[in-house]
Every structure is written in C-alpha cells, then in structure tokens.
Design a protein around this motif. Structure first.
Motif, PDB file in Angstrom:
ATOM      1  N   SER A  65       0.832  -1.217   0.000  1.00  0.00           N
ATOM      2  CA  SER A  65       0.000   0.000   0.000  1.00  0.00           C
ATOM      3  C   SER A  65       0.860   1.258   0.000  1.00  0.00           C
ATOM      4  CB  SER A  65      -0.901   0.043   1.241  1.00  0.00           C
ATOM      5  OG  SER A  65      -1.727  -1.072   1.342  1.00  0.00           O
ATOM      6  N   TYR A  66       1.995   1.191   0.719  1.00  0.00           N
ATOM      7  CA  TYR A  66       2.845   2.372   0.849  1.00  0.00           C
ATOM      8  C   TYR A  66       3.529   2.750  -0.465  1.00  0.00           C
ATOM      9  CZ  TYR A  66       2.097   2.409   5.881  1.00  0.00           C
ATOM     10  OH  TYR A  66       1.515   2.497   7.128  1.00  0.00           O
ATOM     11  N   SER A  67       3.681   1.794  -1.384  1.00  0.00           N
ATOM     12  CA  SER A  67       4.251   2.141  -2.692  1.00  0.00           C
ATOM     13  C   SER A  67       3.154   2.373  -3.737  1.00  0.00           C
ATOM     14  CB  SER A  67       5.228   1.053  -3.159  1.00  0.00           C
ATOM     15  OG  SER A  67       4.651  -0.221  -3.043  1.00  0.00           O
ATOM     16  N   ILE A  68       2.154   1.480  -3.801  1.00  0.00           N
ATOM     17  CA  ILE A  68       1.094   1.616  -4.817  1.00  0.00           C
ATOM     18  C   ILE A  68       0.310   2.922  -4.631  1.00  0.00           C
ATOM     19  CG2 ILE A  68      -1.149   0.647  -5.503  1.00  0.00           C
ATOM     20  CD1 ILE A  68       0.100  -1.922  -5.887  1.00  0.00           C
ATOM     21  N   PHE A  69       0.033   3.263  -3.370  1.00  0.00           N
ATOM     22  CA  PHE A  69      -0.677   4.516  -3.081  1.00  0.00           C
ATOM     23  C   PHE A  69       0.295   5.573  -2.557  1.00  0.00           C
ATOM     24  CE2 PHE A  69      -3.712   0.957  -2.092  1.00  0.00           C
ATOM     25  CZ  PHE A  69      -4.430   1.049  -3.287  1.00  0.00           C
ATOM     26  N   GLY A  70       1.534   5.487  -3.016  1.00  0.00           N
ATOM     27  CA  GLY A  70       2.599   6.369  -2.546  1.00  0.00           C
ATOM     28  C   GLY A  70       2.317   7.841  -2.780  1.00  0.00           C
ATOM     29  N   LYS A  71       1.607   8.165  -3.859  1.00  0.00           N
ATOM     30  CA  LYS A  71       1.302   9.580  -4.137  1.00  0.00           C
ATOM     31  C   LYS A  71       0.471  10.211  -3.012  1.00  0.00           C
ATOM     32  CE  LYS A  71       1.508   9.553  -9.210  1.00  0.00           C
ATOM     33  NZ  LYS A  71       2.606  10.518  -9.342  1.00  0.00           N
ATOM     34  N   LEU A  72      -0.251   9.376  -2.262  1.00  0.00           N
ATOM     35  CA  LEU A  72      -1.000   9.852  -1.101  1.00  0.00           C
ATOM     36  C   LEU A  72      -0.195   9.665   0.188  1.00  0.00           C
ATOM     37  CD1 LEU A  72      -3.583  10.911   0.271  1.00  0.00           C
ATOM     38  CD2 LEU A  72      -4.452   8.559   0.251  1.00  0.00           C
ATOM     39  N   PHE A  73       0.369   8.464   0.376  1.00  0.00           N
ATOM     40  CA  PHE A  73       1.081   8.180   1.634  1.00  0.00           C
ATOM     41  C   PHE A  73       2.366   9.002   1.795  1.00  0.00           C
ATOM     42  CE2 PHE A  73      -1.496   4.227   1.851  1.00  0.00           C
ATOM     43  CZ  PHE A  73      -1.841   4.257   3.205  1.00  0.00           C
ATOM     44  N   ASP A  74       3.117   9.189   0.701  1.00  0.00           N
ATOM     45  CA  ASP A  74       4.422   9.875   0.818  1.00  0.00           C
ATOM     46  C   ASP A  74       4.321  11.278   1.422  1.00  0.00           C
ATOM     47  OD1 ASP A  74       5.802   7.691  -0.106  1.00  0.00           O
ATOM     48  OD2 ASP A  74       6.008   8.412  -2.169  1.00  0.00           O
ATOM     49  N   PRO A  75       3.420  12.142   0.905  1.00  0.00           N
ATOM     50  CA  PRO A  75       3.348  13.488   1.500  1.00  0.00           C
ATOM     51  C   PRO A  75       2.813  13.482   2.944  1.00  0.00           C
ATOM     52  CG  PRO A  75       1.690  13.244  -0.237  1.00  0.00           C
ATOM     53  CD  PRO A  75       2.585  12.052  -0.314  1.00  0.00           C
ATOM     54  N   ILE A  76       1.947  12.513   3.259  1.00  0.00           N
ATOM     55  CA  ILE A  76       1.440  12.403   4.634  1.00  0.00           C
ATOM     56  C   ILE A  76       2.579  12.019   5.573  1.00  0.00           C
ATOM     57  CG2 ILE A  76      -0.020  10.963   6.142  1.00  0.00           C
ATOM     58  CD1 ILE A  76      -2.154  11.040   3.900  1.00  0.00           C
ATOM     59  N   ILE A  77       3.389  11.041   5.145  1.00  0.00           N
ATOM     60  CA  ILE A  77       4.545  10.615   5.944  1.00  0.00           C
ATOM     61  C   ILE A  77       5.564  11.753   6.070  1.00  0.00           C
ATOM     62  CG2 ILE A  77       6.567   9.056   5.907  1.00  0.00           C
ATOM     63  CD1 ILE A  77       4.579   6.924   4.666  1.00  0.00           C
ATOM     64  N   GLN A  78       5.763  12.480   4.979  1.00  0.00           N
ATOM     65  CA  GLN A  78       6.693  13.622   4.983  1.00  0.00           C
ATOM     66  C   GLN A  78       6.261  14.669   6.011  1.00  0.00           C
ATOM     67  OE1 GLN A  78       9.525  14.760   2.671  1.00  0.00           O
ATOM     68  NE2 GLN A  78       9.625  16.165   4.394  1.00  0.00           N
ATOM     69  N   GLU A  79       4.956  14.999   6.015  1.00  0.00           N
ATOM     70  CA  GLU A  79       4.490  16.033   6.947  1.00  0.00           C
ATOM     71  C   GLU A  79       4.518  15.535   8.391  1.00  0.00           C
ATOM     72  OE1 GLU A  79       0.702  18.881   8.031  1.00  0.00           O
ATOM     73  OE2 GLU A  79       1.340  18.639   5.955  1.00  0.00           O
ATOM     74  N   TYR A  80       4.071  14.316   8.624  1.00  0.00           N
ATOM     75  CA  TYR A  80       3.969  13.826  10.004  1.00  0.00           C
ATOM     76  C   TYR A  80       5.343  13.536  10.611  1.00  0.00           C
ATOM     77  CZ  TYR A  80       2.353  11.407  14.156  1.00  0.00           C
ATOM     78  OH  TYR A  80       2.140  11.052  15.458  1.00  0.00           O
TER      79      TYR A  80
END
Length: 350
Positions: A65-80
């Motif tokens: 999920s973290y790679s396939i939906f990376g366009k959503l997860f990556d910026p969330i992880i970056q901010e948090y």
C-alpha cells in the motif's frame, strides 16, 4: 449494483492530512489500483472519510500500500515524520547503547515506565486487509511463540474469544484486556470478525504483555513501577529477539517496521513514563519548552486528549521514523531528567 467510488468532498474545517493531500488528480490516478491483497484506495481512506475529525485519515492494508498509493502516503509521511520518500530508516535495539541510570531512585516523581512496539508478520496483509483465516493463523503462530518464552518472560496466552468471566475480570483489573477498536479502527476494517483471533499474553511477573491482533498483529509491551527505564528497555529488546527466533517481522530499509497506521512507522515505538510534576504543571509554557526540546509529547494519564490528575502526566517520545529505538528512549530519558531537575528547583522556591 455496487456504488460508484467518487472523490470525497471534505468540509472546509476538516484538518486531516487525508483531506489536505488527496487532490482530485491523485484520486483519479489511484482510485482503480489495488495491491496483491486486493486492498484499494477506497479501503485505505475509509476511516478518514467516515471520521472527519481524523488527524491522519489513512491506513495501509499491506506493505505494498505504501508504494502503490505512494502519491497519497508519501506526503502524509513527509508532513507527520519530516521524512522524505528517499530517506532510509535505521534500527538499533542494543540496550547497551542506552545511557539511562534510574533518574528517580527514591520513586518520588516517576510512578511507572512503559515501552511498547508494534510488529506485523512478514509476507502477511496488515489488519485492514487480512482475512479471518490469516488472522487466526497469526494468532496460532503468535501464541505458540509466546507460550515458548521462558525465564522472566514466561507466562500465559489468553484468547479473547470464549474467555470466561473470571479470567476476563482478572485481566480488566490488571488493565491488560483490550476491547474492539474505536470508530476510527472500525472504519479501517480492523474490527472485522471480533473477537476471533485476538488475545493477550502476559508474563507471570506482569511486567511483559503482548496484544495479539489489535491494531497491529503484535503490540509488545514492557512495563513496571518506578523509573528504571533501562531495565524496561532491556526486557523489551530481549523479548523481541526471542519472538524473532520464531516469527519474521515486516520491515524495509525505507519505512522501518511496517504498521497499518503511518504514524507508527519506523521504530513503531512509544516509550513513556507516568510522572508527577505538580509545580511545573503550573507553568505549561516552560513544561512544553522542555518537552519540545527533547521531542516529547505530554498527555493526561488516561491517554491522548485526557486531562492530568494530581499533576501526573504521561510523557512519551514523539519521533518514530528516521530515528533508532535507542534514540527514542534516550530522548524520553533525557527529557525526564530535565523535567525532574526543574521540578526540584521549583520545590525549593516554595
């Protein structure tokens, strides 16, 4: 006919990271994708769509999920976590590297110490995507591994399903029993088939506890009264290494230990003390300056959003991803030493 999956419209006052980063463009790009475990964007965002007061609003169904939906997860992880998609996580569970003599040997300030980590099985979907058969299989393997522990980790596994009232009352009295998850976990699919496949293990001394198939497949907890933070960490690391002899955990070099909620990624660790600071509590600005310096979070003793009672607070590490386990516990320890020092200074002024 199944309902069409439409872009969710969030109200203006919604503050979740999901509402911030799920643009229409990203939604269109991701909405028809799914992982090998058939986990979809719809499932990943369900909790944040149902619960508009979510802080994050997304859950992963598997490591993919973290790679396939990376366009959503990556910026969330970056901010948090202030952690970019190119960063690498480092782990260090060597308790010899922790410099932490008991900061409160007389037990005047620290009531108790607790350190926990989340772990999930390698090559297995996470809680939001797991099937009942897979979850029951996790419980079987976990209970076998836990029941094989010896020495001061030796204890008993209690399945929640079919638990008799006497055992249930005992576990509630010890504050060991967990319940079905709240509405956020419910919407994420983490309460499916409750209570099948869930259970609690604790050692005979009641200083080591494992929750099986709660939010993560294993929540491993070391705890005791007083402020011997190093002893609590040593017990935890010993237990993790014993369990790892039987079970491989889901881990990668980028995100560390894989968890269903992105806030727990990395060390998946929360190291905390319950500490009495009645004088410092009268100056919350100063209190927060100290905890911010050491990357710590202040909570009431009944968890997030609860109020303090009698000047007692739950103090824990804030950082999890991009720092090692030793750093997390060292942050907490160093901050606690400083808090006690200031509390003592304030006592002298009374």
């Amino acid at each position: 006919m199944s309902k069409k999956f439409l872009y969710p419209i969030f109200p203006k006052d919604c503050k979740s990271l999901l509402s911030k980063y799920l643009t229409k463009e990203i939604f269109e790009h991701l909405k028809d994708l799914k992982t090998t475990n058939n986990f979809t964007l719809n499932m990943a965002i369900a909790s944040g769509v149902d619960n508009l007061d979510s802080g994050i609003g997304v859950y992963a169904g598997d490591v993919e999920s973290y790679s396939i939906f990376g366009k959503l997860f990556d910026p969330i992880i970056q901010e948090y976590h202030s952690f970019s998609k190119n960063d690498k996580h480092k782990t260090n569970l060597n308790s010899d590297d922790l410099k932490a003599a008991n900061p409160d040997p007389l037990g005047k300030y620290i009531l108790s110490t607790r350190i926990r980590v989340g772990r999930n099985f390698a090559n297995m979907p996470l809680g939001p995507a797991i099937s009942k058969e897979q979850r029951d299989g996790v419980e079987k393997r976990a209970s076998e591994a836990l029941n094989s522990l010896d020495g001061n980790l030796k204890g008993t596994y209690y399945p929640i399903s079919g638990m008799n009232e006497e055992i249930s009352k005992k576990l509630i009295a010890d504050h060991f029993l967990f319940k079905a998850g709240d509405r956020f976990l419910e919407s994420a699919g983490l309460n499916r088939d409750w209570p099948s496949g869930r259970g609690i293990f604790h050692n005979d001394e009641k200083t080591f506890l494992v929750w099986v198939n709660e939010e993560d497949q294993l929540r491993i907890i070391s705890m005791q009264s007083g402020g011997d933070i190093k002893e609590v960490f040593e017990r935890l690391t010993k237990a993790i290494s014993k369990i790892e002899e039987k079970i491989d955990f889901s881990y990668n070099d980028h995100l560390g230990y894989i968890t269903s909620c992105p806030t727990n990624l990395g060390t998946a660790m929360r190291a905390s003390v319950h500490i009495k600071l009645p004088n410092l509590a009268l100056d919350m600005k100063r209190f927060e300056e100290i905890t911010d310096k050491y990357y710590l979070q202040i909570r009431g003793i009944h968890g997030e959003h609860s109020q303090s009672e009698d000047g007692i607070y739950d103090i824990s590490n804030k950082r999890r991803l991009g720092v090692t386990e030793v750093q997390c516990v060292q942050d907490m320890y160093d901050g606690v030493v400083e808090l006690i020092k200031i509390e003592k200074e304030l006592e002298k002024k009374l």
